[in-house]
Scaffold this active site. Structure first.
Site, PDB file in Angstrom:
ATOM      1  N   THR A 128       6.098  18.223  46.803  1.00  0.00           N
ATOM      2  CA  THR A 128       6.276  17.377  48.194  1.00  0.00           C
ATOM      3  C   THR A 128       7.227  18.210  49.003  1.00  0.00           C
ATOM      4  O   THR A 128       8.545  18.422  48.316  1.00  0.00           O
ATOM      5  CB  THR A 128       6.587  15.879  47.743  1.00  0.00           C
ATOM      6  OG1 THR A 128       7.691  15.698  47.080  1.00  0.00           O
ATOM      7  CG2 THR A 128       5.300  15.301  47.202  1.00  0.00           C
TER       8      THR A 128
ATOM      9  N   ASN B 123      31.820  27.355  27.444  1.00  0.00           N
ATOM     10  CA  ASN B 123      32.576  28.047  26.461  1.00  0.00           C
ATOM     11  C   ASN B 123      33.204  27.275  25.079  1.00  0.00           C
ATOM     12  O   ASN B 123      33.740  26.022  25.429  1.00  0.00           O
ATOM     13  CB  ASN B 123      33.484  28.887  27.425  1.00  0.00           C
ATOM     14  CG  ASN B 123      34.575  27.963  28.045  1.00  0.00           C
ATOM     15  OD1 ASN B 123      34.318  27.508  29.181  1.00  0.00           O
ATOM     16  ND2 ASN B 123      35.738  27.782  27.678  1.00  0.00           N
TER      17      ASN B 123
ATOM     18  N   ASP C 163      35.388  33.771  28.027  1.00  0.00           N
ATOM     19  CA  ASP C 163      34.995  32.674  28.901  1.00  0.00           C
ATOM     20  C   ASP C 163      33.833  32.748  29.750  1.00  0.00           C
ATOM     21  O   ASP C 163      33.665  32.435  30.796  1.00  0.00           O
ATOM     22  CB  ASP C 163      36.082  32.290  29.808  1.00  0.00           C
ATOM     23  CG  ASP C 163      35.973  30.978  30.633  1.00  0.00           C
ATOM     24  OD1 ASP C 163      35.373  29.841  30.263  1.00  0.00           O
ATOM     25  OD2 ASP C 163      36.295  30.832  31.659  1.00  0.00           O
TER      26      ASP C 163
ATOM     27  N   ASP D  10       8.719  16.323  42.757  1.00  0.00           N
ATOM     28  CA  ASP D  10       9.491  16.790  43.834  1.00  0.00           C
ATOM     29  C   ASP D  10       9.543  18.279  44.375  1.00  0.00           C
ATOM     30  O   ASP D  10       9.663  18.636  45.543  1.00  0.00           O
ATOM     31  CB  ASP D  10      11.004  16.673  43.258  1.00  0.00           C
ATOM     32  CG  ASP D  10      11.995  16.741  44.354  1.00  0.00           C
ATOM     33  OD1 ASP D  10      11.972  16.340  45.577  1.00  0.00           O
ATOM     34  OD2 ASP D  10      13.326  17.288  43.917  1.00  0.00           O
TER      35      ASP D  10
END
EC number: 1.1.2.8
Length: 623
Positions: A48, A300, A350, A45
């Site tokens: 091309t 997280n 987080d 991918d």
């Protein structure tokens, strides 16, 4: 000024979910002639130019194209070819990267929708609109980031924790699999990935789960793309059991889970958080065929509150909350963890670890070439890791004024934390702990929006943000379907003149080669091309092109709504096209505090825009 201490209620995120799942076929006779997509097509991918078959524009997720018909000399003539509106009242955030196969664009949209469009004209071929229940729990808007394609099917995930396979020519449902309880907070927002197991020769559909903010246990799945049947499942919380061929297989890590505290009064023998420990791999995986390894980020830990994952009176540094907030190498044959590198041990902020893993050849300062991953983490540091074993090669900051750590120790691989950056528990009789100012905030120095790597310049183009937050602890206990955070926050400006910062980074020196500043946060992905160009979108609706070497802005076009998606490019009938999904939303307006106020004037939307050079001017389009 807005303060949020929990995800926006699900009811606020959708005008109506009483929609029928349907497919409208328009022009199926022509579509029926479309060829099936093979693994060889997907494996090539990135080489091309006629198709875009994978999220990341290749299994290595570099988002680089060899196309150069549109280049730094003629991009000023780039013109809209067509646009398609997703229609009705379902707008919100449009974060999808489209894929292109045999002249058809497949693009997902908010509320778990998928559209098939003629790539040259924008004509709708069919639409699939998933029936969503009322009690979905998306943390960060009703987004979807894209689809996968293989054989005669296109695949995508839905907000009710399902994966759907559709006939790519007609849009009709081939199979549909529920993988978890959406009422507990499980969803799926990331694009699935197609890989081929080098040991068995089987082609697999790989997908993760979302929901860390609701106390889920993150899981990575492998399925048979023809039937949807689960082949294996791997949880990303230490001590939880995996599955292989429908049966219990092995636990992840140590069966005693020493990186999570014990609790002799608990039925599990562990603290509450271990049963709801997060680690969800909600972004798309990359695949290294050379080492036969799936490489994916782990989310997280749950809850955000570091003290809920630390023994009472203990030190957070003794409890790393494995296997969260890091990158994982997974065996496609069995789902076993081959290696793990943790960006943020016992993540208190987080920071997650879900940002994309870009595979590239890293030339170290000693001249040695290392097959590596590149990762710009929400914690503000850029990591280069040996993808054969998970060992750290380099790490450096890619944003300004990181407060939580001074640097990453290259010998130990661990961050050197600054004292006082883990918010303390509330004093007796208080509901909230003392606030600490932290940078980056939980939305990150960079979030999910993927960077690009140029094979020409050797630079990474990182869509970063400069902001900070006030951050404090709160009481926390698990309730099914409710936010499981234990933290409060308010995001604030860092600088007066900008929030967004598109940066060209040298992965060897760690230096910023150039920078382009944006007034609003950057939440769009990046594309690099052999035309010496870098493309991205802005929160105020501009699709922009930059000189890849100098960072000079060369072109922009106003699309009418904020752009929070990755652009793509492909070639058809001798012409280069660029496409981008448009429609503002995502986490910033919902969670962003002062940043939500800053972006409030941005109009919502839902459309796909395609650009090219004017056909009559292809031969003379130069300055």
């Amino acid at each position: 000024m807005t303060t949020r201490t929990s995800p926006a209620p699900a009811g606020l995120l959708r005008p109506s979910l009483h929609c029928l799942a349907f497919a409208v076929a328009l022009g199926s006779a022509g579509a029926a002639l479309a060829k099936d997509v093979t693994w060889e097509d997907i494996a090539n991918d990135d080489k091309t130019t006629g198709d875009v078959l994978q999220y990341g524009m290749g299994t290595h997720a570099q988002r680089w194209s060899p196309l150069k018909q549109v280049n730094a000399d003629n991009v000023f003539k780039l013109t809209p070819a067509w646009s398609y509106s997703f229609g009705d009242e379902k707008q919100r955030g449009q974060e999808s990267q489209a894929i292109v196969s045999d002249g058809v664009i497949y693009v997902t949209a908010s509320y778990s929708r998928l559209f098939a469009l003629d790539a040259k004209t924008g004509k709708r071929l069919w639409t699939y609109n998933h029936r969503l229940p009322d009690d979905i729990r998306p943390c960060c808007d009703v987004v979807n980031r894209g689809a996968a394609i293989y054989g005669d099917k296109v695949f995508f995930g839905t907000l009710d924790a399902s994966v759907v396979a559709l006939n790519k020519n007609t849009g009709k449902v081939v199979w549909k699999k529920k993988f978890a309880d959406h009422g507990a907070g499980y969803t799926m927002t990331g694009a699935p990935t197609i890989v081929k197991d080098g040991k068995t020769g089987k082609v697999l559909l790989i997908h993760g789960s979302s929901g860390d903010e609701f106390g889920v246990v993150g899981r990575l799945f492998a399925r048979d793309p023809d039937t949807g049947e689960e082949i294996w499942m791997r949880p990303f919380v230490e001590g939880h059991m995996g599955r292989l061929n429908g049966k219990d297989s092995t636990v992840t890590g140590d069966v005693k889970a020493p990186s999570w505290p014990d609790d002799r009064n608990s039925p599990t023998g562990k603290v509450e958080s271990w049963s709801h420990g997060g680690g969800a791999p909600w972004q798309s995986a990359s695949f290294d065929a050379e080492t036969n390894t799936i490489i994916v980020g782990a989310g997280n830990p749950g809850p955000w509150n570091t003290w809920a994952r630390t023994a009472k009176g203990g030190n957070p540094h003794d409890y790393d909350s494995l296997y969260t907030s890091g990158q994982v190498g997974v065996d496609p044959s069995s789902g076993e963890v081959k290696w793990f590198y943790q960006h943020t041990p016992n993540d208190a902020w987080d920071f997650s670890g879900n940002n994309e893993l870009v595979l590239f050849d890293y030339k170290a300062k000693d001249g040695k070439i290392v097959k590596a991953t590149a990762h710009a983490d929400r914690n503000g540091f850029f990591y280069v890791v040996d993808r054969s074993n998970g060992k750290l090669q380099n790490a450096f900051p890619f944003v300004d004024n990181i407060t939580w750590a001074s640097h990453i120790d290259l010998k130990t691989g661990r961050p050197v934390e600054r004292e006082g950056q883990r918010p303390p528990l509330p004093e007796p009789g208080q509901k909230h702990g003392k606030a600490v100012e932290v940078s980056p905030p939980f939305l990150g120095g960079k979030n999910w929006n993927p960077m690009a790597y140029s094979q020409d310049t050797g630079l990474f183009y990182v869509p970063a943000n400069h902001w900070k937050e006030d951050y404090w602890t709160e009481e926390v206990s698990y309730t099914k379907g409710s936010a499981y955070l234990g933290m409060g926050f308010r995001i604030k400006r860092m600088y007066d003149d900008h929030v967004g910062s598109l940066r060209a980074m040298d992965p060897v020196s760690g230096k910023v080669v150039w920078e382009h500043k944006e007034h609003l946060p950057l939440w769009a992905g990046v594309l690099a091309t052999a035309g010496n160009l870098v493309f991205t979108g802005t929160g105020d609706g501009y699709f922009k092109a930059f000189d890849a070497k100098s960072g000079k802005e060369l072109w922009k076009f106003q699309t009418g709504s904020g752009i929070v998606s990755p652009p793509i490019t492909w070639e058809q009938d001798g012409e280069q096209y660029l496409g981008v999904t448009v429609g503002y939303g995502g986490a910033v307006p919902l969670w962003g505090g002062d940043m939500a106020d800053l972006t409030r004037p941005v109009a919502q939307g839902g459309s796909f825009w395609v650009f090219k050079l004017p056909s009559w001017d292809n031969r003379t389009a130069s300055r």
